[in-house]
Design a protein around this motif. Structure first.
Motif: not given
Length: 208
Positions: A63-65, A67-75, A174-180
């Motif tokens: 879901n976390s990934y 959610m990110l793609l729904e905001h922008f399609n990669g970078a 622990d999370t994708l958000d922490n990583c990025f």
């Protein structure tokens, strides 16, 4: 996700130095080598991701990934200039994969799209768990010439980093958000260009 706020702030900070392609791709701080410092690709509809990614993926999609793609399609973030003894070229310090709508060789030069997560995920060490999805890459500790891949576990959504084509976890979050967020914040202090000798690649540990 805090990382989405980071991206929104980045776009706001470069609104005076930005090129918007016809397909909506943003080129922040444009130049020659590299073509820009940050390249952010526009989000597509949820139905597009469902049809082209979720319905084709055999495991539950993180879901976390999504959610990110729904905001922008990669970078492609923090692109720098590398100078070698013979040539200069651009190097992306931090890439987040997406789901492009056109194949790279069928694409107009000024219609840039993200690296394809469906393709990138196929290149992995045989021991990499099947539940891991490769969703990005970065140049860990400025180790030019050694790409470090980012995987998200689709069952736990914990995130791991391994050197390309190796199964050797060098970082985990622990999370994708922490990583990025951690990678994004680390590269804020990058220089615009670096000297690079391909013959003297050294492996180090940690961010240094």
């Amino acid at each position: 996700m805090e990382f989405l706020n980071n991206i929104d702030s980045l776009i706001e900070n470069y609104k005076g130095s930005c090129i918007v392609r016809e397909n909506g791709t943003l080129l922040l701080n444009p130049g020659v080598i590299p073509i820009c410092e940050h390249m952010i690709f526009p989000a597509m509809s949820k139905s597009y991701y469902k049809r082209n990614l979720l319905d084709r993926y055999k495991l539950p999609f993180p879901n976390s990934y999504l959610m990110l793609l729904e905001h922008f399609n990669g970078a492609n973030l923090y692109t720098v200039k590398l100078n070698t003894p013979k040539h200069s070229f651009a190097s992306i310090l931090f890439s987040i994969y997406g789901v492009p709508s056109t194949p790279p060789f069928s694409r107009a030069p000024q219609m840039e799209e993200s690296f394809d997560v469906r393709v990138e995920d196929l290149s992995r060490h045989p021991m990499t768990p099947d539940t891991w999805l490769k969703c990005g890459a970065y140049t860990r500790n400025y180790e030019f010439g050694i790409r470090t891949d980012i995987f998200i576990d689709t069952q736990t959504e914990r995130v791991y980093a391994c050197p390309k084509n190796e199964f050797d976890v060098v970082e985990s979050w622990d999370t994708l958000d922490n990583c990025f967020c951690e990678i994004f914040n680390f590269f804020k202090n990058h220089k615009s260009q670096y000297e690079f000798n391909p013959q003297s690649i050294q492996r180090t540990s940690g961010y240094g």
